[in-house]
Motif scaffolding. Structure first.
Motif, short mmCIF file in Angstrom:
data_model
loop_
_atom_site.label_atom_id
_atom_site.label_comp_id
_atom_site.label_asym_id
_atom_site.label_seq_id
_atom_site.Cartn_x
_atom_site.Cartn_y
_atom_site.Cartn_z
N GLN A 1 1.83 6.43 -7.07
CA GLN A 1 0.81 7.37 -7.54
C GLN A 1 1.27 8.81 -7.39
O GLN A 1 1.03 9.65 -8.27
CB GLN A 1 -0.51 7.13 -6.79
CG GLN A 1 -1.19 5.85 -7.18
CD GLN A 1 -2.41 5.55 -6.32
OE1 GLN A 1 -2.68 6.23 -5.35
NE2 GLN A 1 -3.15 4.52 -6.71
N ALA A 2 1.98 9.11 -6.29
CA ALA A 2 2.51 10.47 -6.11
C ALA A 2 3.54 10.79 -7.17
O ALA A 2 3.56 11.89 -7.75
CB ALA A 2 3.11 10.61 -4.71
N ASP B 1 3.11 13.65 -14.42
CA ASP B 1 2.05 14.29 -15.20
C ASP B 1 2.16 15.81 -15.12
O ASP B 1 1.93 16.51 -16.11
CB ASP B 1 0.68 13.82 -14.72
CG ASP B 1 0.42 12.36 -15.02
OD1 ASP B 1 1.13 11.80 -15.89
OD2 ASP B 1 -0.49 11.77 -14.39
N ALA B 2 2.50 16.33 -13.94
CA ALA B 2 2.64 17.78 -13.79
C ALA B 2 3.82 18.31 -14.60
O ALA B 2 3.73 19.36 -15.22
CB ALA B 2 2.79 18.15 -12.32
N TYR B 3 4.93 17.58 -14.61
CA TYR B 3 6.11 18.03 -15.35
C TYR B 3 5.93 17.88 -16.86
O TYR B 3 6.56 18.59 -17.62
CB TYR B 3 7.37 17.26 -14.92
CG TYR B 3 7.91 17.70 -13.59
CD1 TYR B 3 8.18 19.03 -13.32
CD2 TYR B 3 8.15 16.78 -12.59
CE1 TYR B 3 8.68 19.43 -12.10
CE2 TYR B 3 8.65 17.17 -11.35
CZ TYR B 3 8.91 18.51 -11.12
OH TYR B 3 9.40 18.89 -9.91
N LYS C 1 0.84 -1.20 0.00
CA LYS C 1 0.00 0.00 0.00
C LYS C 1 0.87 1.25 0.00
O LYS C 1 0.61 2.20 -0.75
CB LYS C 1 -0.93 -0.01 1.21
CG LYS C 1 -1.88 1.17 1.25
CD LYS C 1 -2.71 1.15 2.52
CE LYS C 1 -3.64 2.33 2.62
NZ LYS C 1 -2.97 3.61 2.56
N GLU C 2 1.92 1.26 0.82
CA GLU C 2 2.81 2.42 0.87
C GLU C 2 3.51 2.63 -0.48
O GLU C 2 3.61 3.76 -0.96
CB GLU C 2 3.86 2.24 1.97
CG GLU C 2 3.29 2.30 3.36
CD GLU C 2 4.29 1.91 4.43
OE1 GLU C 2 5.45 1.58 4.08
OE2 GLU C 2 3.92 1.92 5.62
#
Length: 163
Positions: free
Chosen positions: A80-81, A87-89, A73-74
Protein backbone atom coordinates in the motif's frame (compact mmCIF):
# COMPACT_ATOMS: atom_id res chain seq x y z
CA UNK A 1 -18.68 -97.74 35.47
CA UNK A 2 -15.55 -95.98 36.45
CA UNK A 3 -15.59 -92.57 37.93
CA UNK A 4 -13.36 -89.78 36.70
CA UNK A 5 -11.27 -88.19 39.34
CA UNK A 6 -12.60 -84.89 40.59
CA UNK A 7 -10.80 -81.77 39.32
CA UNK A 8 -9.20 -79.40 41.79
CA UNK A 9 -11.86 -77.39 43.53
CA UNK A 10 -14.63 -78.51 41.24
CA UNK A 11 -17.33 -80.97 41.94
CA UNK A 12 -17.95 -83.64 39.39
CA UNK A 13 -20.28 -82.44 36.62
CA UNK A 14 -22.66 -84.50 34.60
CA UNK A 15 -24.43 -84.12 31.29
CA UNK A 16 -24.53 -80.74 29.63
CA UNK A 17 -22.56 -79.06 32.40
CA UNK A 18 -19.69 -81.53 31.89
CA UNK A 19 -19.52 -80.71 28.16
CA UNK A 20 -19.48 -76.96 28.86
CA UNK A 21 -16.83 -77.37 31.56
CA UNK A 22 -14.36 -78.55 28.92
CA UNK A 23 -14.69 -75.17 27.14
CA UNK A 24 -13.79 -73.07 30.16
CA UNK A 25 -10.16 -72.68 31.22
CA UNK A 26 -9.37 -74.42 34.43
CA UNK A 27 -6.23 -73.07 36.07
CA UNK A 28 -4.96 -70.41 33.70
CA UNK A 29 -7.41 -67.61 34.59
CA UNK A 30 -4.77 -65.41 36.24
CA UNK A 31 -2.11 -66.09 33.57
CA UNK A 32 -4.43 -65.21 30.65
CA UNK A 33 -5.38 -61.86 32.21
CA UNK A 34 -1.79 -60.52 32.32
CA UNK A 35 -1.21 -60.19 28.53
CA UNK A 36 -4.60 -58.53 28.17
CA UNK A 37 -3.81 -55.96 30.86
CA UNK A 38 -0.42 -55.30 29.27
CA UNK A 39 -2.08 -54.86 25.87
CA UNK A 40 -4.59 -52.35 27.29
CA UNK A 41 -1.82 -50.40 29.07
CA UNK A 42 0.30 -50.30 25.89
CA UNK A 43 -2.68 -49.14 23.79
CA UNK A 44 -3.59 -46.42 26.30
CA UNK A 45 0.04 -45.28 26.55
CA UNK A 46 0.40 -45.25 22.78
CA UNK A 47 -2.84 -43.31 22.43
CA UNK A 48 -1.69 -40.71 24.95
CA UNK A 49 1.68 -40.33 23.24
CA UNK A 50 -0.08 -40.03 19.87
CA UNK A 51 -2.36 -37.31 21.25
CA UNK A 52 0.66 -35.47 22.63
CA UNK A 53 2.44 -35.58 19.26
CA UNK A 54 -0.72 -34.48 17.44
CA UNK A 55 -1.27 -31.60 19.87
CA UNK A 56 2.35 -30.49 19.45
CA UNK A 57 2.04 -30.56 15.66
CA UNK A 58 -1.17 -28.52 15.78
CA UNK A 59 0.45 -25.96 18.08
CA UNK A 60 3.46 -25.67 15.79
CA UNK A 61 1.12 -25.19 12.83
CA UNK A 62 -0.76 -22.47 14.70
CA UNK A 63 2.49 -20.61 15.44
CA UNK A 64 3.56 -20.94 11.81
CA UNK A 65 0.15 -19.65 10.68
CA UNK A 66 0.47 -16.68 13.04
CA UNK A 67 3.91 -15.85 11.61
CA UNK A 68 2.58 -16.07 8.05
CA UNK A 69 -0.37 -13.80 8.89
CA UNK A 70 1.96 -11.24 10.45
CA UNK A 71 4.23 -11.37 7.39
CA UNK A 72 1.22 -11.00 5.09
CA UNK A 73 0.09 -7.92 7.01
CA UNK A 74 3.57 -6.36 6.78
CA UNK A 75 3.78 -7.09 3.04
CA UNK A 76 0.29 -5.66 2.50
CA UNK A 77 1.27 -2.48 4.33
CA UNK A 78 4.43 -2.22 2.22
CA UNK A 79 2.43 -2.77 -0.97
CA UNK A 80 0.00 0.00 0.00
CA UNK A 81 2.88 2.39 0.75
CA UNK A 82 4.45 1.61 -2.62
CA UNK A 83 1.10 2.13 -4.35
CA UNK A 84 0.78 5.54 -2.66
CA UNK A 85 4.27 6.42 -3.95
CA UNK A 86 3.31 5.33 -7.46
CA UNK A 87 0.14 7.40 -7.30
CA UNK A 88 2.11 10.43 -6.13
CA UNK A 89 4.69 10.07 -8.92
CA UNK A 90 2.08 9.53 -11.62
CA UNK A 91 -0.09 12.50 -10.65
CA UNK A 92 -0.29 15.09 -13.48
CA UNK A 93 1.33 17.89 -11.46
CA UNK A 94 4.24 15.63 -10.42
CA UNK A 95 4.76 14.51 -14.01
CA UNK A 96 4.73 18.13 -15.20
CA UNK A 97 7.22 19.18 -12.51
CA UNK A 98 9.61 16.34 -13.34
CA UNK A 99 9.30 17.04 -17.06
CA UNK A 100 10.23 20.69 -16.48
CA UNK A 101 13.20 19.59 -14.33
CA UNK A 102 14.39 17.51 -17.28
CA UNK A 103 14.12 20.51 -19.59
CA UNK A 104 10.99 19.38 -21.40
CA UNK A 105 8.45 21.95 -22.61
CA UNK A 106 4.79 21.54 -23.58
CA UNK A 107 4.32 20.60 -27.21
CA UNK A 108 2.80 22.86 -29.81
CA UNK A 109 -0.31 22.33 -31.85
CA UNK A 110 -0.25 18.93 -33.57
CA UNK A 111 -0.85 18.15 -37.21
CA UNK A 112 -2.64 15.00 -38.32
CA UNK A 113 -2.23 12.84 -41.41
CA UNK A 114 -5.32 11.61 -43.13
CA UNK A 115 -5.61 8.13 -44.70
CA UNK A 116 -4.77 9.60 -48.10
CA UNK A 117 -1.58 11.28 -46.78
CA UNK A 118 -3.07 14.77 -46.57
CA UNK A 119 -1.80 16.90 -43.67
CA UNK A 120 -4.62 18.31 -41.58
CA UNK A 121 -3.94 21.20 -39.26
CA UNK A 122 -1.00 23.52 -38.93
CA UNK A 123 1.79 22.21 -36.69
CA UNK A 124 3.48 24.67 -34.40
CA UNK A 125 6.82 24.55 -32.69
CA UNK A 126 7.00 23.86 -28.96
CA UNK A 127 7.85 27.05 -27.11
CA UNK A 128 9.36 27.14 -23.63
CA UNK A 129 7.55 30.39 -22.83
CA UNK A 130 4.15 28.79 -23.25
CA UNK A 131 2.55 28.21 -19.86
CA UNK A 132 0.09 25.38 -19.20
CA UNK A 133 -3.58 26.25 -18.97
CA UNK A 134 -4.02 24.92 -15.41
CA UNK A 135 -1.30 24.81 -12.81
CA UNK A 136 -1.41 22.85 -9.60
CA UNK A 137 -0.29 24.68 -6.41
CA UNK A 138 2.98 22.72 -6.36
CA UNK A 139 3.65 23.55 -10.00
CA UNK A 140 3.07 27.29 -9.44
CA UNK A 141 6.24 27.50 -7.38
CA UNK A 142 8.32 25.92 -10.15
CA UNK A 143 6.58 27.90 -12.93
CA UNK A 144 7.34 31.28 -11.32
CA UNK A 145 10.97 30.34 -10.59
CA UNK A 146 13.56 31.50 -13.16
CA UNK A 147 14.24 28.84 -15.81
CA UNK A 148 17.30 26.71 -15.29
CA UNK A 149 20.05 26.60 -17.93
CA UNK A 150 18.91 23.09 -18.86
CA UNK A 151 15.50 24.32 -19.94
CA UNK A 152 16.90 26.99 -22.27
CA UNK A 153 15.57 26.65 -25.83
CA UNK A 154 17.77 24.75 -28.20
CA UNK A 155 18.49 25.88 -31.67
CA UNK A 156 16.43 24.21 -34.38
CA UNK A 157 19.64 23.09 -36.09
CA UNK A 158 20.92 21.12 -33.10
CA UNK A 159 21.22 17.42 -33.73
CA UNK A 160 18.73 15.17 -32.06
CA UNK A 161 19.46 11.63 -30.95
CA UNK A 162 18.66 9.02 -33.51
CA UNK A 163 19.13 11.27 -36.58
Amino acid sequence: MTRKPELKGRPELRGRAARLAHLLPTGRAQAARTPFVLLVVVLLGGGLIGLLVLNSALSEGAFHLDDLQRETKELTDEEQALQRDIDAYSAPDALQRRARELGMVPGGDPAFLGPDGEVKGVPSEASPARAPLVLAPEALATATAPPSPQSAPRSPHASTPGR
